[in-house]
Design a protein around this motif. Structure first.
Motif, PDB file in Angstrom:
ATOM      1  N   UNK C  82      44.229  79.651 -50.052  1.00 40.74           N
ATOM      2  CA  UNK C  82      44.023  79.461 -51.183  1.00 40.74           C
ATOM      3  C   UNK C  82      43.116  78.167 -51.471  1.00 40.74           C
ATOM      4  N   UNK C  83      41.938  77.926 -52.464  1.00 36.78           N
ATOM      5  CA  UNK C  83      41.877  76.311 -52.240  1.00 36.78           C
ATOM      6  C   UNK C  83      42.937  76.077 -53.395  1.00 36.78           C
ATOM      7  N   UNK C  84      43.296  76.701 -54.824  1.00 36.69           N
ATOM      8  CA  UNK C  84      44.797  76.535 -55.677  1.00 36.69           C
ATOM      9  C   UNK C  84      45.418  75.849 -55.175  1.00 36.69           C
ATOM     10  N   UNK C  85      46.377  76.442 -53.911  1.00 36.88           N
ATOM     11  CA  UNK C  85      47.445  75.962 -53.271  1.00 36.88           C
ATOM     12  C   UNK C  85      46.980  74.584 -52.555  1.00 36.88           C
ATOM     13  N   UNK C  86      46.143  74.403 -52.547  1.00 34.89           N
ATOM     14  CA  UNK C  86      45.780  72.835 -51.276  1.00 34.89           C
ATOM     15  C   UNK C  86      45.518  72.190 -51.910  1.00 34.89           C
ATOM     16  N   UNK C  87      44.892  72.123 -53.499  1.00 37.16           N
ATOM     17  CA  UNK C  87      44.311  71.153 -54.563  1.00 37.16           C
ATOM     18  C   UNK C  87      45.986  70.765 -54.850  1.00 37.16           C
ATOM     19  N   UNK C  88      46.461  72.095 -55.228  1.00 34.19           N
ATOM     20  CA  UNK C  88      48.052  71.766 -55.746  1.00 34.19           C
ATOM     21  C   UNK C  88      49.292  70.652 -54.902  1.00 34.19           C
ATOM     22  N   UNK C  89      49.173  71.352 -53.091  1.00 33.68           N
ATOM     23  CA  UNK C  89      49.829  70.390 -52.740  1.00 33.68           C
ATOM     24  C   UNK C  89      49.502  69.285 -53.081  1.00 33.68           C
ATOM     25  N   UNK C  90      48.160  68.443 -52.925  1.00 33.78           N
ATOM     26  CA  UNK C  90      47.431  67.368 -52.671  1.00 33.78           C
ATOM     27  C   UNK C  90      48.106  66.592 -54.136  1.00 33.78           C
ATOM     28  N   UNK C  91      47.727  67.484 -54.876  1.00 32.33           N
ATOM     29  CA  UNK C  91      48.470  66.339 -56.560  1.00 32.33           C
ATOM     30  C   UNK C  91      49.745  66.320 -56.055  1.00 32.33           C
ATOM     31  N   UNK C  92      50.833  67.529 -55.735  1.00 31.34           N
ATOM     32  CA  UNK C  92      51.988  66.619 -55.799  1.00 31.34           C
ATOM     33  C   UNK C  92      52.236  65.826 -54.412  1.00 31.34           C
ATOM     34  N   UNK C  93      51.902  66.246 -53.345  1.00 28.65           N
ATOM     35  CA  UNK C  93      52.056  64.609 -52.311  1.00 28.65           C
ATOM     36  C   UNK C  93      51.468  63.670 -53.300  1.00 28.65           C
ATOM     37  N   UNK C  94      50.040  63.199 -53.743  1.00 23.69           N
ATOM     38  CA  UNK C  94      49.989  61.843 -54.006  1.00 23.69           C
ATOM     39  C   UNK C  94      51.448  61.685 -55.020  1.00 23.69           C
ATOM     40  N   UNK C 135      65.420  61.132 -54.329  1.00 22.40           N
ATOM     41  CA  UNK C 135      65.292  62.606 -54.515  1.00 22.40           C
ATOM     42  C   UNK C 135      65.061  63.473 -55.274  1.00 22.40           C
ATOM     43  N   UNK C 136      64.543  63.263 -56.218  1.00 26.44           N
ATOM     44  CA  UNK C 136      63.250  63.904 -56.882  1.00 26.44           C
ATOM     45  C   UNK C 136      61.986  63.929 -56.466  1.00 26.44           C
ATOM     46  N   UNK C 137      61.344  62.164 -55.565  1.00 28.69           N
ATOM     47  CA  UNK C 137      60.249  61.966 -54.779  1.00 28.69           C
ATOM     48  C   UNK C 137      59.990  63.300 -54.367  1.00 28.69           C
ATOM     49  N   UNK C 138      61.647  62.815 -53.314  1.00 31.88           N
ATOM     50  CA  UNK C 138      61.869  63.950 -51.734  1.00 31.88           C
ATOM     51  C   UNK C 138      61.507  66.116 -52.368  1.00 31.88           C
ATOM     52  N   UNK C 139      61.295  66.492 -53.445  1.00 32.29           N
ATOM     53  CA  UNK C 139      61.791  67.107 -54.309  1.00 32.29           C
ATOM     54  C   UNK C 139      60.342  68.032 -54.176  1.00 32.29           C
ATOM     55  N   UNK C 140      59.475  66.905 -55.159  1.00 29.66           N
ATOM     56  CA  UNK C 140      58.597  67.544 -55.576  1.00 29.66           C
ATOM     57  C   UNK C 140      57.416  67.317 -53.985  1.00 29.66           C
ATOM     58  N   UNK C 141      57.675  66.385 -53.005  1.00 25.63           N
ATOM     59  CA  UNK C 141      56.791  67.005 -52.133  1.00 25.63           C
ATOM     60  C   UNK C 141      57.135  67.338 -51.523  1.00 25.63           C
ATOM     61  N   UNK C 142      58.421  68.409 -50.928  1.00 26.90           N
ATOM     62  CA  UNK C 142      59.062  69.080 -50.354  1.00 26.90           C
ATOM     63  C   UNK C 142      58.918  70.661 -51.311  1.00 26.90           C
ATOM     64  N   UNK C 143      58.379  70.865 -52.519  1.00 24.33           N
ATOM     65  CA  UNK C 143      57.790  71.781 -52.871  1.00 24.33           C
ATOM     66  C   UNK C 143      57.015  72.041 -52.699  1.00 24.33           C
ATOM     67  N   UNK C 144      55.757  71.242 -52.733  1.00 18.56           N
ATOM     68  CA  UNK C 144      54.582  70.980 -52.877  1.00 18.56           C
ATOM     69  C   UNK C 144      53.568  71.542 -51.120  1.00 18.56           C
ATOM     70  N   UNK C 145      54.652  71.155 -50.315  1.00 21.08           N
ATOM     71  CA  UNK C 145      54.270  71.687 -48.863  1.00 21.08           C
ATOM     72  C   UNK C 145      55.342  72.903 -48.535  1.00 21.08           C
ATOM     73  N   UNK C 146      56.199  73.582 -49.724  1.00 19.94           N
ATOM     74  CA  UNK C 146      56.963  74.374 -49.094  1.00 19.94           C
ATOM     75  C   UNK C 146      55.597  76.026 -49.651  1.00 19.94           C
ATOM     76  N   UNK C 147      55.297  75.664 -50.744  1.00 20.38           N
ATOM     77  CA  UNK C 147      54.358  76.682 -51.668  1.00 20.38           C
ATOM     78  C   UNK C 147      52.817  76.223 -50.761  1.00 20.38           C
ATOM     79  N   UNK C 148      52.693  75.332 -50.018  1.00 19.01           N
ATOM     80  CA  UNK C 148      51.594  75.467 -48.714  1.00 19.01           C
ATOM     81  C   UNK C 148      51.769  76.169 -47.891  1.00 19.01           C
TER      82      UNK C 148
END
Lengths: 183, 250, 483
Positions: C82-94, C135-148
């Protein structure tokens, strides 16, 4: 000097590894156009794996009994030293330490006698690492809030020993230290 | 899944508040560890000879209880609890019990009566004694009773002292304690090294392990479930994905 | 070129540029730390520890992401991703990384990447808002990567059955369907990644629970330490396996050698690795005597056993593919080959440290950063750089081994070895890790720090040259239009 033998052993392994990888690489550079490489791959892999398992097995069997949980376990210590840790100091005492108003005392430990350190922390995780007079780490244990870790050790050399904190505990971490004497 | 997790979590938090209790007994229990107990001369009830503490502990490790017979307070329940705990032990013959009076008014007859009260006068494991060196003996333990002249009573702790075969104090127990704590003491008087223990101040239900002296092992605690939880949830996620993709294919 | 694959190419190129920029910034932070330890520059302890926290978390984050980018790109050969998930992970990582840098540099958050409980609540000198934001920043990273990760997993399991994805059918003598090794390794690795991210989620929930209870709810320090290392150790280990998956897929291709076939022993090895990797993290708690001895011994055995499948299968396969055969050497397979060598040597240091009776002499000394920098800076980074080169050159220009590339590689090796040796020697000299400055008694510490900084700068020069070469091609890909 366990550290020296560790370093020597490691350098030996690194040397073997480097020679191994360089010779593999060179063999590829010097190879003929139509050579086919390794023959009987599966057989060689089997022996390689078997040797690896045996070597690691021997290594584990030799080192596991030397783990700190088993050393001096069957002896009775002659003294107990209570160790309380706090950002960023150590409290050492022969008496129990009150977490609410911790205080320490000057410690002298007789040599060649078993001593038991009862190490705990009153705030965050700390380390309790003992350095001998030549500044070599000789033993250590963690100080964890809510738990008491018992560390046993027999000092053989009299002299001034240092204690450093070996678990990151905040900005004062590197200045957290204490000393005691072995007589 | 997440909702259940939150429910479970709230429940866990709630039970923590209920069970959390605050006492600093551990602090004073650590007193005089590996110090030598004073070798006081003893007058044992039911015997006319003078013996010593050393002759007792050199035969078998010793649990020392300090009492006075005129006590209106803790002495009786505490001795009762000790005798009951010992009865519950599976092997209870590898140590002896010494009950010593710290009251100069007590004589051998008082101690014999005390033994009879618990029907222990013929039990060879139990020794009831008085001593002429009360002060030296209690000082070597760090036991500090205070005389109250108004009530004519001692203000004192209920203290059990574990003494190994070399006469070294290996563990103290303050207050009326469970059979598990007694087991821990018996292990220590037999010189078993316990590399760590929890502080009793925070009886936290999230702990990973609880040391069980009965089986001499660590019992898994609720915390261990949390350590295993990532693997379990991952397993569930994979199963859900497999089921969903099968449905989509069908 | 269809639109779908161009989109994937563009997002991958974007990832690569961002990763390399953050990599260079983090190397600079690392060099600053070594210079401070060497007393060449003088920074306050707070600055040192914010640098250290940023360096550690950013490095783990970007190299994990680099592995995921490579795996996602190559997975497209087998399944639709999924391109969308890849993009989603990118945005959340940034977003996550930006928030992280704000907590460390504006909020002075400085607990180290381990953020061991209860240090974030008693971190002296940091702003009070930095802990929740962290903790929020870790959550953001974690959610992005988990979904990916879950999305990639779901795509694999759409095409392959569970037993095929784990290549269990290869245990039988004649398997009807062949599972590509790449699929097996990706599946096994994603399982570990998902488990480690869930451990992170649990840690974050427990932290928030205490934060919002205002001291009524207290966590257990031992449980938190176990969970943090479940997360930290496992994700750091799995990102290496992401790199290995890439090697299995493209090493043969770039070397003019046959692609590796799936066999029963590759299947067995990776299935075993999946189990061992989830229990090896116990070796982080050797010096916590509260942990039962059984788990400590499991930690040592699992750490030993984890090395067997990787050494017997991956290293052996690479060696067999190269030994005595004319290989078309390019920068890509050279980086892979070198990376495997670095990985093996770092592994040797790790096995020594994972031995409990040695660990008591080495725990939290510089030996620890020594070994993990070996298999990251000289292992995993090279795997990813190899992939970046392969990715950026396959559409833009040909892979040639120019003189400049050879010199750059030499710089990389010299810089890497010197910088790592400074760590190893310091570790053997009992110099503690995570000290902003060394106590006067530890005389060799500052000296070795200077040596480390010098060689790390050489390493940085090599990375800058690689960055220039890779980034300029990635920009070409980014500006390409679908034809």
């Amino acid at each position: 000097m366990q550290q020296n033998s560790i370093m020597l052993f490691f350098m030996l392994l690194v040397g073997i590894g480097t020679i191994f990888f360089v010779s593999i690489f060179m063999s590829s550079l010097n190879a003929d156009k139509d050579s086919t490489g390794v023959k009987n791959l599966l057989k060689k892999r089997f022996w390689f794996t078997l040797i690896l398992i045996v070597v690691l097995g021997i290594f584990a069997a030799a080192t596991l009994p030397k783990s700190p949980y088993f050393t001096f376990a069957n002896e009775t210590p002659s003294t107990v030293i209570h160790v309380g840790t706090m950002q960023f100091s150590f409290f050492l005492s022969t008496k129990p330490i009150d977490p609410k108003s911790p205080s320490g005392e000057t410690i002298e430990i007789p040599h060649d006698q078993l001593v038991e350190f009862r190490v705990t922390s009153f705030d965050v995780n700390h380390g309790f690492a003992v350095y001998d007079p030549s500044m070599r780490l000789i033993t250590q244990v963690q100080a964890m809030p809510g738990y008491v870790n018992n560390l046993r050790y027999k000092f053989t050399e009299p002299g001034k020993y240092h204690i450093f904190c070996l678990e990151f505990c905040g900005t004062g971490h590197p200045v957290m230290q204490a000393t005691f004497k072995v007589i | 899944m997440f909702r259940y997790f939150i429910c479970f979590f709230t429940l866990a938090c709630f039970s923590f508040f209920v069970y959390a209790n605050d006492n600093h007994s551990e602090l004073r229990e650590e007193q005089n560890i590996y110090g030598k107990i004073y070798n006081a001369p003893l007058h044992l009830s039911g015997s006319s000879k003078v013996t010593s503490v050393e002759s007792l502990y050199s035969r078998k490790p010793l649990i020392v209880a300090l009492v006075f017979t005129r006590c209106y307070g803790i002495c009786n329940p505490y001795l009762l609890q000790l005798s009951e705990n010992i009865k519950q032990l599976q092997s209870n013959t590898d140590f002896n019990v010494l009950v010593v009076s710290f009251d100069p008014r007590d004589n051998l007859k008082d101690m014999t009566n005390l033994a009879k009260q618990y029907r222990l006068e013929n039990n060879r494991q139990w020794n009831f004694a008085t001593t002429d060196s009360i002060n030296e003996f209690i000082n070597s333990i760090g036991f500090n009773p205070k005389w109250d002249s108004i009530t004519q009573q001692f203000d004192h702790d209920a203290l059990l002292v574990g003494v190994n075969e070399k006469g070294l104090i290996t563990k103290n127990l303050l207050g009326i304690r469970t059979v598990d704590d007694l087991q821990l003491m018996i292990r220590s008087i037999h010189n078993v090294f316990i590399p760590s223990y929890r502080l009793p101040t925070k009886s936290n239900i999230f702990s990973c392990f609880n040391y069980d002296p009965k089986t001499q092992t660590n019992r898994p605690g609720l915390g261990l479930l949390f350590v295993a939880l990532p693997a379990i949830i991952t397993f569930l996620i994979v199963i859900i994905i497999v089921i969903k993709s099968k449905r989509a294919a069908a | 070129m269809n639109i779908e694959s161009l989109k994937l190419k563009k997002i991958s190129a974007l990832w690569i540029i961002v990763i390399l920029v953050l990599f260079i910034a983090s190397i600079v932070l690392g060099i600053l730390m070594r210079l401070n330890q060497g007393k060449v520059i003088e920074q306050s302890p707070l600055t040192f520890y914010t640098n250290m926290t940023t360096h550690g978390l950013t490095m783990i984050g970007i190299w994990f992401a680099a592995g995921m980018v490579a795996v996602n790109y190559l997975l497209q050969r087998y399944v639709k991703t999924s391109y969308g998930v890849n993009l989603f992970a990118f945005i959340l990582t940034v977003i996550g990384v930006v928030m992280l840098w704000i907590t460390t540099y504006a909020g002075k958050f400085s607990t180290g990447w381990t953020f061991l409980y209860p240090l974030p609540f008693r971190d002296l000198g940091s702003e009070s808002w930095s802990t929740p934001l962290f903790l929020i920043s870790l959550t953001v990273l974690g959610v992005g990567w988990l979904v990916w990760s879950v999305s990639l997993m779901a795509q694999i399991l759409k095409k392959y059955t569970l037993s095929q994805a784990f290549a269990w059918q290869h245990f039988k003598s004649n398997a009807s369907v062949e599972t590509p090794p790449f699929i097996l390794i990706t599946t096994v690795t994603l399982i570990g990644v998902i488990a480690s991210l869930i451990a992170a989620v649990i840690v974050i929930i427990l932290y928030f629970a205490e934060y919002f209870s205002h001291g009524d709810f207290v966590n257990d320090a031992l449980l938190m330490k176990n969970l943090i290392y479940f997360f930290g150790h496992t994700i750091a280990n799995e990102m290496l396996y992401l790199g290995l998956a890439v090697i299995y897929e493209i090493f043969g291709e770039v070397s003019d050698r046959p692609k590796w076939k799936m066999t029963w022993y590759i299947s067995l090895a990776w299935n075993c690795a999946m189990i061992f990797i989830l229990t090896a993290f116990f070796h982080h708690l050797y010096m916590d005597f509260v942990q039962p001895q059984a788990l400590q011994i499991v930690g040592q055995l699992a750490s030993y056993l984890a090395s067997i499948p990787s050494a017997a299968v991956t290293v052996f396969s690479i060696v067999a593919a190269v030994y005595g055969v004319k290989v078309r050497w390019s920068i890509v397979n050279l980086l892979f080959f070198l990376g495997v060598a670095g990985w093996v040597i770092g592994g040797l240091g790790a096995v020594i440290d994972a031995t409990i009776s040695n660990n008591i002499m080495l725990h939290n000394t510089l030996w620890v950063p020594a070994h993990f920098h070996t298999y990251n800076a000289m292992g995993n980074v090279l795997f990813s750089l190899g992939f970046f080169y392969w990715f950026s050159t396959q559409y833009v220009d040909k892979l040639v081994l120019s003189k400049l590339t050879k010199y750059t590689l030499a710089l990389l090796i010299i810089g890497g070895i010197g910088f790592l040796m400074a760590f190893y020697v310091a570790g053997a000299n009992s110099i503690p890790r995570r000290y902003s400055t060394y106590p006067v008694e530890l005389t060799s510490g500052p000296y070795l720090a200077k040596v480390g900084a010098l060689f790390a700068s050489i390493y940085l020069i090599a990375i800058l040259i690689f960055f220039y070469n890779i980034a300029k091609r990635c920009f070409v890909i980014l500006s390409a239009s679908s034809r």
